[in-house]
Design an enzyme around this catalytic site. Structure first.
Site, PDB file in Angstrom:
ATOM      1  NE  ARG A 601       1.063 -30.207  -8.853  1.00  0.00           N
ATOM      2  CZ  ARG A 601       1.357 -29.782  -7.598  1.00  0.00           C
ATOM      3  NH1 ARG A 601       2.688 -29.610  -7.062  1.00  0.00           N
ATOM      4  NH2 ARG A 601       0.263 -29.232  -7.133  1.00  0.00           N
ATOM      5  CB  VAL A 602      -3.340 -35.993  -8.864  1.00  0.00           C
ATOM      6  CG1 VAL A 602      -2.497 -37.123  -9.141  1.00  0.00           C
ATOM      7  CG2 VAL A 602      -2.979 -35.279  -7.379  1.00  0.00           C
ATOM      8  CG  ASP A 603      -2.595 -29.860  -8.437  1.00  0.00           C
ATOM      9  OD1 ASP A 603      -2.004 -30.100  -9.097  1.00  0.00           O
ATOM     10  OD2 ASP A 603      -2.219 -29.467  -7.096  1.00  0.00           O
ATOM     11  CG  ASP A 604      -7.500 -28.214 -11.982  1.00  0.00           C
ATOM     12  OD1 ASP A 604      -7.170 -29.148 -13.181  1.00  0.00           O
ATOM     13  OD2 ASP A 604      -8.311 -28.217 -11.288  1.00  0.00           O
ATOM     14  CB  VAL A 605      -0.419 -27.400 -10.686  1.00  0.00           C
ATOM     15  CG1 VAL A 605       1.021 -26.952 -10.832  1.00  0.00           C
ATOM     16  CG2 VAL A 605      -1.040 -26.677  -9.484  1.00  0.00           C
TER      17      VAL A 605
END
Ligand code: WTA
Length: 733
Positions: A601-605
């Site tokens: 993941r590159v997001d806040d997940v």
């Protein structure tokens, strides 16, 4: 703003956080009753870096700062080690790359014809139009929409059950239920499942559940769980399954959001040696939802005798009804509700970049055809095959590759209520031998924990029925891949490392067994109809070898159609970061042979044991504790879980950190989200690394959690550089 109350801040910070641009509840501070946003664009935290698009107001990781898993780095090193494509034991539907290339080409160039031909295998009460597909993936050209099988009327339950019974296969085993303990099992044929589905569907209708109404399901892995889903589908009701590990607050928020007309639950469940009183949790959830304005009028309770049964279960007269009694008087046939192909089939809430989970909506026709086609080709599944997916129906894998896909194909499948390590770490292989399982599908976290237990547990069982081994939910490290392949599969079984998401409904990038050489750790090539692209920060496609944000260029049949009740959020989250594309939230690399490697993941997940958790959700839960002033959560590498949850916590002025507070904080998260989201580490943080404008530098927090503070890079924008030293000193290990 009352929805998902439990997942947002309870106090002042909550409402303030909610008002962040983009609806983000990512704020983590409640000091002085104010809230500050923890997110920013990468350029703000690190001058000179490219601006990375945002999802719901939170920034994405710049690709070069993706916390590349050590294990994934290992993947790159072993890339050269391809595994022979030829396994002697079976002939696959797709025999080689050439055949795949031809089919793939048609699926992309003529999707109407490609999917139309497959859909002809199903029963359609009314045929779809010839040009049945339309979609827009470009926010600049108008609203995002996706439509497949326009004009068609069908029913997925009919296709999963009645169709097989009508073809004379009513006596074929549908479910092979295996309980928590070794001596608990039960067989149900397709005919028997159909009858029970009809009874429950009739009962739901008798309670006024109509086409389009939502039904919440909160159950353990008993046959009645997929039966409840199918019963909803039969009458056109929309099911919302909530994983049994979620807390009362999480269940309440979900029931409230979809205005559930009925809740189907169970008295309790045994997980290993532990008894979980599901009904008590469901009761609390009912009360919470009622307080927030939605009273679920009817609660159907399945009596799980193995977990205490009626005697130990609370029961509210007038509202609650025992499952067995509800269906007892009902007819064993039930008229099918024919629905439009785009009629919603289910809602499944999933974590995103903010504190509020999204109700991902999947619709009937496209999802049905895609679930079937991926199951058939990826697992090379023939009708009557014995298959086992260890996922719980509360997650997307349990929807597509337990309830729907295998039944649409007509397979016999194991439904397992227990845990892979109970009563011992050989449980899986014991079950494989007991039922002669041919295709086995699980998550890397399970593989790693069984690998750790040792080879002997595997080798004392035959496993000679196995033909295909599947992996899902997180990147599989080459070491685990090798063990799965060499030890579990005795080198005889191809591994299908399937990359996909709740949003994609089905497999997107995956090997097809025996069709081309595998590389341990790579999901290889796209499935039919899927056009993956890698884009850079500016949204330009990266061609050939390279790395980028993983996007999808064309609609596929099981594309999520919307976020329940919030189409704008759907567009903002998935289609605005890179206009013209669906954005997955993952990063990926393409090697010289065109193989795709998911980098995470590159997001806040974060992905904990294959469970997807938004860091903002955990932060929101932590600040709900009276003594917590601020919290920032990041993922860190965990040897079994893949990623663990690492929480930095700033306590209220004057409060000293103690072991009791640590425990209370963890329990708060358990209570608000569920035990699976409990932080692994609480790191006391008198201060957090922030820019002068008050944005938290998560990159710094990730590095400290990973003990890589020597690789912090440019921290010149930090308001107080001493914070870093202080945090490192307080790490204490
Ligand atoms: C991750 C689960 C690498 C990925 C089906 C994705 C994977 C998220 C793989 C979706 C895989 C899933 N290799 N990563 N084979 N499969 N993922 O919605 O980060 O629970 O975005 O769906 O899991 O998780 P979800």
């Amino acid at each position: 703003m009352h929805l998902f109350k439990g997942l947002l801040h309870k106090k002042g910070a909550a409402s303030a956080a909610d008002k962040q641009p983009g609806g983000s509840a990512a704020a983590v501070s409640k000091a002085n009753g104010a809230s500050t946003s923890s997110h920013t664009t990468t350029s703000a935290v690190n001058k000179g870096r490219p601006v990375v698009p945002t999802q719901e107001g939170r920034s994405l990781d710049a690709l070069h700062s993706i916390p590349v898993h050590k294990l994934r780095a290992q993947a790159a090193a072993t890339e050269a080690l391809t595994v022979p494509e030829s396994y002697p034991h079976f002939t696959p539907f797709v025999e080689n790359k050439k055949q795949y290339d031809e089919m793939y080409k048609r699926s992309i160039e003529d999707p109407n014809g490609f999917w139309g031909d497959i859909a002809k295998e199903f029963h359609w009460e009314k045929q779809w139009d010839e040009e049945h597909i339309s979609y827009n993936f470009d926010v600049r050209k108008g609203p995002i929409h996706v439509e497949y099988f326009k004009g068609g009327l069908t029913n997925i339950c009919y296709n999963a059950l009645d169709r097989h019974v009508a073809a004379g296969h009513g006596d074929r085993v549908c479910f092979l239920w295996e309980g928590n303990d070794l001596d608990q099992d039960r067989k149900m044929t397709y005919g028997e499942v159909l009858e029970e589905v009809c009874q429950l569907a009739n009962y739901l209708r008798s309670q006024g559940v109509q086409k389009g109404d939502a039904v919440s399901i909160y159950m353990p892995m008993v046959c009645e769980l997929p039966i409840a889903m199918l019963a909803c589908a039969r009458i056109g009701a929309v099911h919302s399954v909530v994983f049994g590990g979620f807390s009362a607050e999480a269940l309440a928020g979900r029931m409230e959001d979809c205005k559930a007309k009925v809740l189907i639950t169970a008295s309790g469940v045994m997980r290993g040696n532990k008894k979980i009183d599901l009904k008590a949790i469901a009761d609390s959830a009912h009360t919470m939802a009622a307080k927030s304005g939605h009273t679920v009028p009817r609660v159907v309770v399945y009596e799980n005798e193995r977990a205490g049964g009626r005697a130990a279960c609370s029961f509210t007269e007038g509202r609650d009804v025992w499952y067995a009694e509800a269906i007892a008087e009902q007819a064993k046939t039930c008229e099918v509700e024919w629905v439009e192909a785009e009629h919603p089939l289910f809602l499944l809430y999933t974590s995103g970049s903010t504190g509020k989970p999204k109700g991902v909506v999947h619709c009937t026709g496209g999802y049905m055809v895609y679930a079937h086609t991926t199951t058939k080709y990826v697992f090379n599944m023939q009708p009557g095959d014995t298959y086992w997916c260890t996922a719980d129906c509360g997650w997307i894998t349990g929807h597509t590759y337990l309830t729907y896909g295998p039944l649409l194909v007509g397979a016999s499948q194991v439904v397992f209520e227990g845990v892979p390590t109970y009563p011992g770490p050989d449980r899986c292989w014991r079950v494989v031998d007991k039922y002669a399982v041919k295709q086995f599908y699980t998550a890397p976290t399970a593989i790693r924990s069984l690998m750790r237990a040792g080879d002997l547990y595997v080798k004392e069982h035959l496993r000679d029925s196995l033909r295909i081994l599947g992996s899902v939910g997180e990147p599989i490290n080459p070491e685990a891949w090798r063990w799965y392949h060499d030890i579990v599969g005795d080198g005889r079984c191809p591994i299908v490392d399937t990359w996909w998401q709740t949003e994609t409904g089905g497999h997107m990038i995956t090997p097809l067994p025996n069709a081309w050489a595998q590389k341990p750790g790579s999901a290889t090539y796209p499935f039919f109809g899927v056009v993956p692209v890698l884009v850079d920060e500016k949204g330009n496609e990266v061609k050939g070898e390279g790395e980028g944000y993983l996007c999808i260029k064309q609609a596929w049949p099981a594309t999520l159609r919307t976020v329940y009740g919030d189409h704008e959020r759907y567009e903002t989250n998935y289609f605005k970061p890179f206009p013209g594309y669906y954005f997955s939230g993952d990063g990926a690399r393409r090697d010289k042979d065109g193989y795709i490697w998911i980098t995470g993941r590159v997001d806040d997940v974060i992905n904990v044991s294959g469970h997807r958790i938004g860091t903002a959700e955990v932060e929101s839960a932590l600040v709900a504790h009276a003594k917590c002033a601020e919290a920032a959560v990041v993922g860190y590498e965990h040897p079994i879980k893949g990623q663990g949850i690492y929480a930095y916590v700033t306590l209220m002025e004057g409060v000293e950190p103690t072991e009791d507070i640590r425990r209370e904080l963890i329990n708060t998260v358990r209570g608000i989200i569920g035990a699976f989201a409990a932080p692994d580490v609480i790191h006391w943080a008198p201060g957090l690394p922030k820019t002068r404008s008050g944005k938290i530098m998560r990159r710094v927090l990730r590095k400290i959690a990973a003990k890589q503070e020597d690789e912090l890079g440019d921290v010149s924008t930090l308001a107080d550089p001493h914070v870093v030293e202080q945090l490192v000193a307080l790490r204490g290990h």
